[in-house]
Design a protein around this motif. Sequence first.
Motif, PDB file in Angstrom:
ATOM      1  N   VAL A 144       0.834  -1.355   0.109  1.00  0.00           N
ATOM      2  CA  VAL A 144       0.026  -0.020   0.047  1.00  0.00           C
ATOM      3  C   VAL A 144       0.846   1.194  -0.094  1.00  0.00           C
ATOM      4  CG1 VAL A 144      -1.648   1.301   1.227  1.00  0.00           C
ATOM      5  CG2 VAL A 144      -2.144  -0.986   1.004  1.00  0.00           C
ATOM      6  N   LYS A 145       2.063   1.164   0.746  1.00  0.00           N
ATOM      7  CA  LYS A 145       2.992   2.394   0.867  1.00  0.00           C
ATOM      8  C   LYS A 145       3.240   2.668  -0.496  1.00  0.00           C
ATOM      9  CE  LYS A 145       6.998   3.952   3.415  1.00  0.00           C
ATOM     10  NZ  LYS A 145       8.015   3.648   4.213  1.00  0.00           N
ATOM     11  N   GLU A 146       3.902   1.798  -1.149  1.00  0.00           N
ATOM     12  CA  GLU A 146       4.407   1.937  -2.590  1.00  0.00           C
ATOM     13  C   GLU A 146       3.417   2.616  -3.492  1.00  0.00           C
ATOM     14  OE1 GLU A 146       7.673  -1.613  -3.301  1.00  0.00           O
ATOM     15  OE2 GLU A 146       5.636  -2.009  -3.455  1.00  0.00           O
ATOM     16  N   LEU A 169       0.915  10.189  -4.961  1.00  0.00           N
ATOM     17  CA  LEU A 169       1.220  11.550  -4.724  1.00  0.00           C
ATOM     18  C   LEU A 169       2.002  11.790  -6.027  1.00  0.00           C
ATOM     19  CD1 LEU A 169       2.374  11.525  -0.936  1.00  0.00           C
ATOM     20  CD2 LEU A 169       0.076  12.235  -2.063  1.00  0.00           C
ATOM     21  N   VAL A 170       2.770  11.108  -6.555  1.00  0.00           N
ATOM     22  CA  VAL A 170       3.822  11.537  -7.613  1.00  0.00           C
ATOM     23  C   VAL A 170       2.791  12.113  -8.854  1.00  0.00           C
ATOM     24  CG1 VAL A 170       5.253  10.874  -9.437  1.00  0.00           C
ATOM     25  CG2 VAL A 170       5.619  10.153  -7.219  1.00  0.00           C
ATOM     26  N   VAL A 178      -1.952  11.656   3.773  1.00  0.00           N
ATOM     27  CA  VAL A 178      -1.212  10.491   2.860  1.00  0.00           C
ATOM     28  C   VAL A 178       0.091  10.601   3.372  1.00  0.00           C
ATOM     29  CG1 VAL A 178      -0.500   9.441   0.785  1.00  0.00           C
ATOM     30  CG2 VAL A 178      -2.889  10.164   0.859  1.00  0.00           C
ATOM     31  N   GLN A 179       0.687  11.706   3.284  1.00  0.00           N
ATOM     32  CA  GLN A 179       2.162  12.176   3.582  1.00  0.00           C
ATOM     33  C   GLN A 179       2.287  11.647   4.981  1.00  0.00           C
ATOM     34  OE1 GLN A 179       2.404  16.011   2.780  1.00  0.00           O
ATOM     35  NE2 GLN A 179       3.272  15.675   0.713  1.00  0.00           N
ATOM     36  N   LEU A 195      -9.356   7.295  -5.758  1.00  0.00           N
ATOM     37  CA  LEU A 195      -8.227   5.945  -5.975  1.00  0.00           C
ATOM     38  C   LEU A 195      -8.347   5.196  -4.594  1.00  0.00           C
ATOM     39  CD1 LEU A 195      -5.354   8.756  -6.636  1.00  0.00           C
ATOM     40  CD2 LEU A 195      -6.844   7.420  -8.448  1.00  0.00           C
ATOM     41  N   PRO A 196      -8.349   3.966  -4.914  1.00  0.00           N
ATOM     42  CA  PRO A 196      -8.210   3.004  -4.055  1.00  0.00           C
ATOM     43  C   PRO A 196      -6.981   2.881  -3.491  1.00  0.00           C
ATOM     44  CG  PRO A 196      -9.422   2.115  -5.959  1.00  0.00           C
ATOM     45  CD  PRO A 196      -9.153   3.435  -6.337  1.00  0.00           C
TER      46      PRO A 196
END
Length: 291
Positions: A5-7, A13-14, A39-40, A75-76
């Motif tokens: 999930v982190k990736e 974000l990009v 998210v950050q 976005l899931p």
Amino acid sequence: MAVTVKECLELQLVEVEMLLSMFPKKGEITLDEDAVPSVQRYLRNADGALPPQLEYSITVDVGEAKVKVELQVLLPHMYPHVAPQVFARSNALHRQQQLQLNTGLASHISSLDSGELCIYEAVQWVKDNSLPYLENSKISSESASKEVVVKETLHRMWIYSHHIYRQELRKKIFDCAKKLNLTGFCLTGKPGVICVEGLRENCEEFWHVIRYPNWKHISCKHVENIEVEGSIDNLRLFHAFEDLQFQAHGDYGLRNDYHMDLGRFLEFLKQHQSGHIFQILFGVEGKLTDK
């Protein structure tokens, strides 16, 4: 190797940063001010709870007339390895044209490779492919007066939640139902039940709005569609959007004991020709107690 999930959130974000640089004008991108920071914060401490799903909208101009088409994006957490939820809408589109446009958009997104960021691709597809639908919408407006028989479909959704307590959530539910001309009810407490009826796209928009970004314990248990020649209003079981509270027992100041009297709720359903829904919602056949 399995994707985390982190990736996925890092890639999201990009993509958002890229879109903000591509659509810098005010009003082109609408994004909640805490969406990216939340998210950050999660990425700095991935042991905490997942952040709300990223949700934003992009408004693009289509054709020489610069007709505005809005792309709503959700976005899931596992996007781009799970398909995004993308919905295009425009005041210049009639119901049927908007449905056709979104069918084409969904088909295009499903044809793209999994794992690839695709929101800009979706925006570009909308810019390149919306014009025929807009022109058809204009033609259908001009010919609508010539149609003798118009068929409409009443859409009715039965929604179940473990509970509905928060005032801000209830306000969101009632404001959205009013805005979309939906009738039905909201049963507040534990359990929580919502029924909305009206035009299909309005019911689906209601479901989208109240469900996201992070309402976990909610599901649409049953959907009814009834076609009629002329107005759907004669098919409505409810004449307004009602606030139901059938308190059963307990200290109602304690939210965890804010239970509803399901016997009274069953009686209410039967008064509105919907007694059969009780079993669909709760998995048991409802029985009224003798008075």
